[in-house]
Scaffold this active site. Structure first.
Site, mmCIF file in Angstrom:
data_model
loop_
_atom_site.group_PDB
_atom_site.id
_atom_site.type_symbol
_atom_site.label_atom_id
_atom_site.label_comp_id
_atom_site.label_asym_id
_atom_site.label_seq_id
_atom_site.Cartn_x
_atom_site.Cartn_y
_atom_site.Cartn_z
ATOM 1 C CB SER A 114 -0.911 0.027 1.228
ATOM 2 O OG SER A 114 -1.627 -1.168 1.313
HETATM 3 N N1 SAM Z 1 -0.686 -4.362 3.981
HETATM 4 C C1 SAM Z 1 0.010 -4.809 2.806
HETATM 5 C C2 SAM Z 1 1.403 -4.253 2.719
HETATM 6 O O1 SAM Z 1 1.750 -3.416 3.524
HETATM 7 O O2 SAM Z 1 2.135 -4.732 1.848
HETATM 8 C C3 SAM Z 1 -0.701 -4.495 1.531
HETATM 9 C C4 SAM Z 1 -1.861 -5.332 1.334
HETATM 10 S S1 SAM Z 1 -2.538 -5.450 -0.258
HETATM 11 C C5 SAM Z 1 -3.109 -3.859 -0.573
HETATM 12 C C6 SAM Z 1 -3.966 -6.393 0.146
HETATM 13 C C7 SAM Z 1 -3.705 -7.828 0.486
HETATM 14 O O3 SAM Z 1 -4.904 -8.364 0.975
HETATM 15 C C8 SAM Z 1 -3.302 -8.667 -0.697
HETATM 16 O O4 SAM Z 1 -2.068 -9.257 -0.443
HETATM 17 C C9 SAM Z 1 -4.427 -9.691 -0.811
HETATM 18 O O5 SAM Z 1 -3.973 -10.971 -1.215
HETATM 19 C C10 SAM Z 1 -4.944 -9.732 0.623
HETATM 20 N N2 SAM Z 1 -6.295 -10.240 0.793
HETATM 21 C C11 SAM Z 1 -7.386 -10.042 0.027
HETATM 22 N N3 SAM Z 1 -8.430 -10.675 0.566
HETATM 23 C C12 SAM Z 1 -7.999 -11.282 1.688
HETATM 24 C C13 SAM Z 1 -8.604 -12.093 2.696
HETATM 25 N N4 SAM Z 1 -9.889 -12.433 2.640
HETATM 26 N N5 SAM Z 1 -7.842 -12.518 3.700
HETATM 27 C C14 SAM Z 1 -6.539 -12.222 3.789
HETATM 28 N N6 SAM Z 1 -5.911 -11.474 2.869
HETATM 29 C C15 SAM Z 1 -6.639 -11.015 1.846
#
Ligand code: SAM
Length: 664
Positions: free
Chosen positions: A62
């Site tokens: 992000s």
């Molecule tokens: N916080 C992260 C970072 O600092 O790198 C960025 C996260 S990214 C914007 C969103 C993440 O949420 C992705 O890696 C995606 O695979 C995960 N995601 C989506 N749905 C999810 C779920 N139901 N449970 C866990 N992770 C999920």
């Protein structure tokens, strides 16, 4: 080598603190987490840009500012148990690790969970625990949580997560009715079943996929990787852009239709020395004057200098008796070039043929403090000699600083010299108060003299502000240019229409660029605020070629090589689209998708009168959202330097011929 520690400190200052993230613990946490460890190796140089970056599996790390808004809204004090949904790279979890006692984080893609776990352990984050699973169901074993951060966008807050909050606990999550955009909201648990919801910001996250999120259907659109995105963008640009085969003959009908009844058309340039930009800008302006009744061109040059050209294009009558060499200060090539000269000659011929539709040429800038003083004095000498004596006295305290007005500003600031502010302001006020009396003799000459008096007052303030930092002086300069533009509209009368020629950085809406984080505003933004849709903002860009510029301020012009655009920039994406020259409508393009694809901020290049290729990333690139910055964008993949009129070695200003634009 990039100094990543310094870059991190710069990022925290420019993108977090200046945008209102002030909690010292949050700021300290961002200062400690090495974001470069969380991004793919080939993107390390962008680690401290305030932007999301692709990681693997089509996911993203992000944007730091959005992570900061999320973390800030959780209101952590150090003893909390926190749940994060969407570990991704583990970056946000690491930040949370500095602010809370224990962090539990869930990632749905197994590879990402594994590599984040290994990375966090290697970096020593012993209080951050990663599992692979569906985060919409929470992690009941460690519940309840004082705070929950969800890093992916869902249709609503998953009930499982709400039920795992402590009383008073906060959940921050992007929520939106579809997968393309969301609002970041904070939900506070106030009772067993009572929750309070507050919006924080408009955001765009990857989707939250799971039992209590979006469904994982086989046809789901996976967020494309950066390379895929660029390829898709190239195709969209090729389909949507209007090709420019030849600057002189390309059809501008589409552009003119879109400009429609706009009152002000601002045409930017990505450098101050590229022939294609100058020629295309002149071409558009000619069409606006001859086919759409535009009445004036206002350019990034000083008022008295442009007034000499105005006299010339209106048929040679000299309104000011002042003797000086116009457009002789650095950077001379910016206006004394073959391209501008050709336009000036065209305008003179047009005006000669269309006596009832003459168009003027004016300067918006404020670097002519002393020429403007001389112009006011020369005017008053003729119309009101007693007032001229007062003016000489009032302006007198500035004259010792002719060679270096910035030194005047510094001397006033440190208390070594008295400010002339009251005197220059009184002079302007006196002139405006006697407007009727003076204008009765000659309205045009009075307007010219009053603008010079206004310029003196603004320039005096400008030179004092230089020492307060760049945002203060930038804003004064752009406010002066905008006020001058307003004065021109008033002078030309109701319904008049004008064209503005300035650098992209003055013309493209600053609120869509990182200038806004520094508190800087510009003419384009002010025009949008004042004219709404009747302001039409056009930007230019290029990938490579040559440009007229200097290595340092006040040094001679060189014909320099423009480096091919950097990865991660709009210019690189447009170069990759593979077309030599085109125009792209951004306000409401035929294919909406092209605007959507271009909206997430990328780097953009700005070359001014100084170009330093060796430090290009730091000196010339900034972050912007192009479709918000401009209504239209014109691209020339390869460009060449403008041709200066005097190829002679740089002369002292007063040795330059006094003939321009009359006898080149
Ligand atoms: N916080 C992260 C970072 O600092 O790198 C960025 C996260 S990214 C914007 C969103 C993440 O949420 C992705 O890696 C995606 O695979 C995960 N995601 C989506 N749905 C999810 C779920 N139901 N449970 C866990 N992770 C999920």
């Amino acid at each position: 080598m990039i100094d990543l520690e310094r870059e991190r400190a710069r990022m925290v200052e420019a993108h977090l603190q200046r945008r209102g993230i002030t909690d010292p613990a949050v700021v300290a946490a961002f200062r400690r987490v090495p974001r470069e460890e969380f991004v793919p190796r080939d993107l390390v140089e962008f680690a401290y840009e305030d932007t999301p970056l692709p990681i693997s599996a089509g996911q993203t790390i992000s944007q730091p500012y959005i992570v900061a808004v999320t973390v800030d809204a959780l209101g952590l004090r150090g003893g909390e148990r926190v749940l994060e949904v969407g570990t991704g790279s583990g970056y946000a979890a690491a930040v949370l690790g500095h602010l809370a006692k224990d962090v539990y984080t869930i990632e749905r893609i197994e590879n990402l969970a594994d590599s984040a776990r290994a990375r966090l352990s290697r970096l020593g984050y012993a209080n951050v625990h990663v599992i692979h699973g569906d985060g919409t169901l929470g992690w009941p074993e460690h519940a309840p949580y004082d705070a929950i951060a969800v890093a992916a966008g869902g249709p609503k807050a998953p009930p499982a997560l709400l039920s795992q909050l402590t009383l008073g606990g906060r959940l921050v999550m992007p929520i939106g009715p579809d997968e393309s955009s969301q609002v970041l909201v904070r939900i506070t648990r106030e009772g067993d079943t009572e929750y309070r919801e507050e919006p924080l910001a408009d955001v765009q996250f990857v989707p939250l996929i799971g039992e209590q999120g979006w469904k994982d259907t086989p046809g789901r659109i996976v967020v494309p990787s950066r390379t895929e995105r660029r390829a898709g963008l190239g195709a969209l640009v090729r389909e949507t852009a209007e090709p420019i085969d030849d600057v002189e003959t390309a059809s501008l009908d589409g552009l003119l239709d879109r400009i429609a009844d706009s009152r002000v058309v601002l045409i930017g340039e990505a450098t101050h020395g590229t022939s294609e930009f100058y020629r295309m800008r002149a071409r558009i302006t000619k069409e606006l004057i001859s086919r759409r009744g535009f009445r004036f061109v206002a350019v990034e040059a000083d008022w008295p200098d442009a007034a000499r050209i105005d006299d010339y294009v209106l048929g040679g009558k000299r309104r000011s008796r002042l003797e000086f060499t116009p457009l002789a200060r650095f950077p001379t090539w910016m206006w004394r070039n073959v391209e501008v000269h050709a336009f000036v000659e065209w305008l003179r011929a047009h005006n000669a043929e269309h006596a009832d539709q003459k168009a003027g040429f004016h300067g918006l800038d404020l670097y002519s403090l002393f020429t403007s003083i001389a112009a006011v004095l020369s005017y008053l000498d003729e119309v009101d000699p007693a007032a001229a004596r007062v003016a000489r006295h009032r302006y007198g305290a500035l004259t010792p600083w002719q060679k270096d007005p910035a030194a005047y500003g510094e001397a006033v600031l440190v208390g070594r010299y008295e400010s002339s502010e009251p005197a220059v302001v009184a002079m302007l006020r006196d002139m405006l108060e006697r407007r009727l009396e003076y204008a009765r003799q000659d309205g045009e000459r009075f307007f010219d003299a009053a603008q010079n008096a206004r310029l003196v007052a603004d320039a005096e303030r400008y030179y004092r502000s230089v020492y307060y930092g760049s945002a203060a002086s930038w804003n004064l300069r752009d406010a002066h240019m905008f006020e001058t533009l307003k004065a021109l509209f008033a002078f030309y009368g109701p319904g008049a229409k004008g064209v503005v020629w300035e650098h992209n950085s003055h013309v493209g809406d600053a609120s869509a660029t990182e200038m806004s984080a520094r508190g800087e505003q510009n003419v384009g933004q002010m025009c949008r605020a004042a004219f709404g849709e009747d302001a039409y903002l056009i930007g230019f860009g290029t990938d490579h070629g040559t440009v007229a510029a200097a290595s340092n301020w006040d040094e001679p012009m060189q014909r320099m090589q423009v480096r091919p655009a950097r990865p991660g920039s709009y210019e690189r994406a447009f170069h990759d689209a593979g077309l030599p020259a085109w125009g792209l409508h951004l306000r409401e393009p035929r294919r909406r998708a092209v605007r959507d694809e271009l909206l997430p901020p990328l780097l953009e290049r700005a070359i001014g009168v100084v170009y330093r290729p060796e430090t290009e990333l730091a000196s010339h690139y900034f972050k912007a959202s192009l479709p918000r910055q401009f209504d239209e964008y014109l691209w020339f993949d390869e460009t060449r330097a403008v041709e200066p009129l005097e190829q002679a070695p740089r002369a002292e200003p007063d040795q330059l011929p006094d003939t321009y634009p009359f006898g080149v």
